[in-house]
Design an enzyme around this catalytic site. Structure first.
Site, PDB file in Angstrom:
ATOM      1  N   ARG A   1      34.173  30.639  46.371  1.00 19.07           N
ATOM      2  CA  ARG A   1      32.838  30.496  45.779  1.00 19.07           C
ATOM      3  C   ARG A   1      32.388  29.042  45.784  1.00 19.07           C
ATOM      4  NH1 ARG A   1      32.036  35.576  42.973  1.00 19.07           N
ATOM      5  NH2 ARG A   1      33.843  36.828  43.547  1.00 19.07           N
TER       6      ARG A   1
ATOM      7  N   HIS B   1      37.544  43.639  41.333  1.00 18.48           N
ATOM      8  CA  HIS B   1      38.644  42.878  40.727  1.00 18.48           C
ATOM      9  C   HIS B   1      39.274  43.691  39.601  1.00 18.48           C
ATOM     10  CE1 HIS B   1      40.850  39.603  38.833  1.00 18.48           C
ATOM     11  NE2 HIS B   1      40.433  38.746  39.757  1.00 18.48           N
TER      12      HIS B   1
ATOM     13  N   ASP C   1      34.154  41.229  44.975  1.00 17.79           N
ATOM     14  CA  ASP C   1      35.310  40.499  44.455  1.00 17.79           C
ATOM     15  C   ASP C   1      36.604  41.226  44.828  1.00 17.79           C
ATOM     16  OD1 ASP C   1      36.866  38.750  43.057  1.00 17.79           O
ATOM     17  OD2 ASP C   1      35.978  39.126  41.101  1.00 17.79           O
ATOM     18  N   ASP C   2      37.422  40.598  45.661  1.00 17.38           N
ATOM     19  CA  ASP C   2      38.727  41.148  46.065  1.00 17.38           C
ATOM     20  C   ASP C   2      38.614  42.413  46.917  1.00 17.38           C
ATOM     21  OD1 ASP C   2      39.713  39.090  44.542  1.00 17.38           O
ATOM     22  OD2 ASP C   2      40.660  40.343  43.015  1.00 17.38           O
TER      23      ASP C   2
ATOM     24  N   HIS D   1      32.983  31.580  37.713  1.00 18.59           N
ATOM     25  CA  HIS D   1      34.364  31.160  38.005  1.00 18.59           C
ATOM     26  C   HIS D   1      34.467  29.746  38.557  1.00 18.59           C
ATOM     27  CE1 HIS D   1      38.560  32.714  39.542  1.00 18.59           C
ATOM     28  NE2 HIS D   1      38.644  32.049  38.394  1.00 18.59           N
TER      29      HIS D   1
ATOM     30  N   CYS E   1      39.474  33.625  44.838  1.00 24.39           N
ATOM     31  CA  CYS E   1      38.090  33.737  44.383  1.00 24.39           C
ATOM     32  C   CYS E   1      37.341  32.419  44.249  1.00 24.39           C
ATOM     33  CB  CYS E   1      38.048  34.453  43.027  1.00 24.39           C
ATOM     34  SG  CYS E   1      39.075  35.918  42.879  1.00 24.39           S
TER      35      CYS E   1
END
Length: 570
Positions: free
Chosen positions: A83, A234, A41-42, A145, A79
């Site tokens: 996804r 993240h 993530d990120d 998410h 994000c």
């Protein structure tokens, strides 16, 4: 005579045993491959070691030696849109993520457009739903998410075992403190809310869970699809203290030095041209050597925590690999490792609900507690720029720093496997789903749960790239839009439109082979070619339900400065 009969019987038993063993071996070869999909993530493009980084990632680096590494893999700018494309093979708008649910878009919500629902379109079939219909176990842990309302939990979208965080991020400890007071953090196990243990740390507990899920059914000879969706790295950046201590002093030289080091490393790897003069320079980021000493110490600690998070995630991935090897499942497992977007340059104050500083003031960000439970540490745009070196901007933008991500693919042992080979072909996150279906032989059902499937697939199987039979996948090009950030790439050329104040608000044209940092606008040199690419983007927008909300976003940016605004903290 009795001895001879015994002798014959003995060898008959051996022969039967040998036949059985060979049959088991043949059955193993014929088994459908497992699939392990790992999403960071990120994570910035140049963070991991094999992509030119200086953070300790031995597990991922070792994985790369038996895999293909992609240097032109693209995702969505943030994000949840990424996804949605990953799990559906569709553009993020078709999948329902033309906006992010947690952002405040009252004018857009009034329009009630399915492309801008902010959650996964219920008429779209997902990768786990397809694989489950084809006899696969389907497991997911980590960040979802893609919606938290009724019918939107991953347990209701094809995953048979889940332990997930529904929202986009927040504390990695058990205090469940969200990114802003307007959000909440809910963890669920198979759709039911769970209470976290006192010693909870997201990366560790996600890893524990995915191993338990796989282990529970390890002897039933059914293949598995495991989606390991980390919330690392993240913000808020948090890691075990012993990991943070490992990086003490490692970033004291600052973000300018780190940016240049990554830039030179990527040149050595051949990912960017050797004659490229400099990495993209963001004029709003101050020079490191101009900062006061106390600011340097604070900022250096932020990057130490970030590195610690990545280091711990790498170790945790190693735990999964060790388990698969112990159980004899590693060789027959396709492993995909990727990031969902570029590094996160947003500061916490820009998250909706944080502008007045009241919520953020409740965190303990003292040097003693930075990166531990109860703190809210962020990368900020300067470190994010270095993490996304050498590219322009970072997460939230359709410039290269926002949508270009690392991708490593290990194929099952009986399939093609090019050890440590760099692949320069243009590939897209929507290609992951068709690649997995192609590899596993999974068939797309004509209907699912009594409804016709509404997917408008834009992804293509990457197997021709992976087995070397092709070097081009998207000859027709690919488009992007999010927050009125727009782009279209075809071949080596890309048009880019960034709204004011991040860009001119006009289309620009770049030759990415010569100018991957998007610094030399060729609009005046090739006006007709640019015009044709704009038409291609307009066709992309029409086909994927992209609506023009320029007026809304112009006002949005004036009042909020948007996601990842490129301004340094005071």
């Amino acid at each position: 005579m009795k001895f001879e009969k015994c002798f014959v019987a003995f060898f008959a038993v051996l022969a039967l045993a040998s036949c059985k063993k060979n049959q088991e071996k043949n059955d193993s070869v014929l088994e459908k491959p497992n699939v392990l999909l790992i999403v960071a993530d990120d994570l910035g493009f140049s963070d991991i070691g094999c992509y030119g980084g200086n953070i300790n990632t031995p597990v991922i680096d070792n994985l790369s030696k038996g895999s293909q590494l992609f240097s032109n893999f693209y995702v969505q700018p943030t994000c949840s849109p990424t996804r949605s494309s990953l799990l559906t093979g569709c553009d993020n708008h078709v999948a329902g993520l033309g906006i992010m649910h947690e952002m405040d878009y009252p004018e857009l919500h009034k329009l009630n457009l399915p492309e801008y629902a902010g959650s996964l379109n219920k008429s779209i079939i997902t990768l786990p739903e397809i694989l489950r219909e084809n006899g696969y176990h389907t497991y997911m842990v980590g960040k979802w998410h893609l919606g938290e309302d009724a019918g939107q939990n991953p347990f209701e979208r094809g995953f048979e075992e889940t332990f997930i965080l529904g929202t986009g991020g927040g504390s990695h400890a058990n205090d469940q403190r969200p990114l802003s007071p307007l959000q909440s953090m809910t963890y669920t196990r198979n759709g039911k809310v769970v209470k976290l243990p006192e010693d909870f740390y997201s990366t560790r507990n996600y890893t524990d869970s995915i191993i338990k899920f796989i282990d529970r059914n390890k002897n039933d000879h059914k293949p598995f699809f495991a989606y390991q969706s980390f919330t690392a790295v993240h913000d808020p950046l948090q890691a075990p203290k012993e990991y943070i201590d490992k990086y003490k002093g490692k970033f004291d030289s600052g973000w300018d030095v780190l940016n240049l080091m990554r830039f030179n490393n990527l040149k050595k790897l051949g990912i960017i041209p050797k004659d490229l003069k400099e990495a993209y320079v963001n004029p709003s980021i101050p020079k490191w050597d101009k900062l006061p000493k106390e600011k340097k110490e604070e900022f250096a600690r932020d990057m130490e925590v970030y590195a610690a998070m990545l280091d711990y995630m790498d170790m945790s991935i190693g735990r999964i690999f060790d388990y698969l090897k112990k159980e004899g499942k590693y060789d027959n497992t396709m492993i995909v490792f990727m990031s969902d977007n570029g590094a996160n340059g947003a500061v916490a104050a820009t998250y909706p609900g944080n502008a007045d500083g009241k919520y953020l003031s409740t965190f303990d960000n003292s040097m003693k507690n930075k990166g531990l439970k109860g703190s809210f540490v962020e990368m900020g745009p300067a470190w994010a720029k270095a993490s996304s070196s050498p590219f322009r901007f970072f997460k939230g933008f359709t410039s290269e720093g926002g949508i270009k991500a690392p991708l490593i693919v290990k194929m099952p042992a009986q399939s093609v496997n090019n050890n440590g080979k760099w692949n320069a072909a243009f590939a897209h996150v929507t290609d992951i789903l068709p690649t997995i279906l192609d590899l596993t032989g999974a068939k797309l059902p004509e209907q699912y749960k009594g409804k016709k499937i509404a997917n408008k697939f834009i992804g293509k199987s990457m197997l021709p790239l992976l087995n070397g039979t092709s070097t081009v996948l998207h000859e027709e090009g690919m488009g992007w839009e999010l927050f009125e950030m727009k782009a279209y790439r075809k071949g080596k050329y890309k048009i880019l439109r960034l709204p004011v104040p991040f860009g001119t608000g006009e289309w620009e044209l770049y030759d990415l082979d010569k100018d991957p940092i998007e610094s030399n606008d060729l609009s005046k040199t090739y006006p007709d070619f640019k015009a044709n690419l704009i038409k291609s983007w307009e066709e992309y927008a029409k086909n994927n339900g992209v609506h023009d909300h320029k007026g809304f976003y112009d006002n949005f940016y004036k009042t909020n400065l948007g996601p990842g605004n490129g301004k340094e903290r005071d």
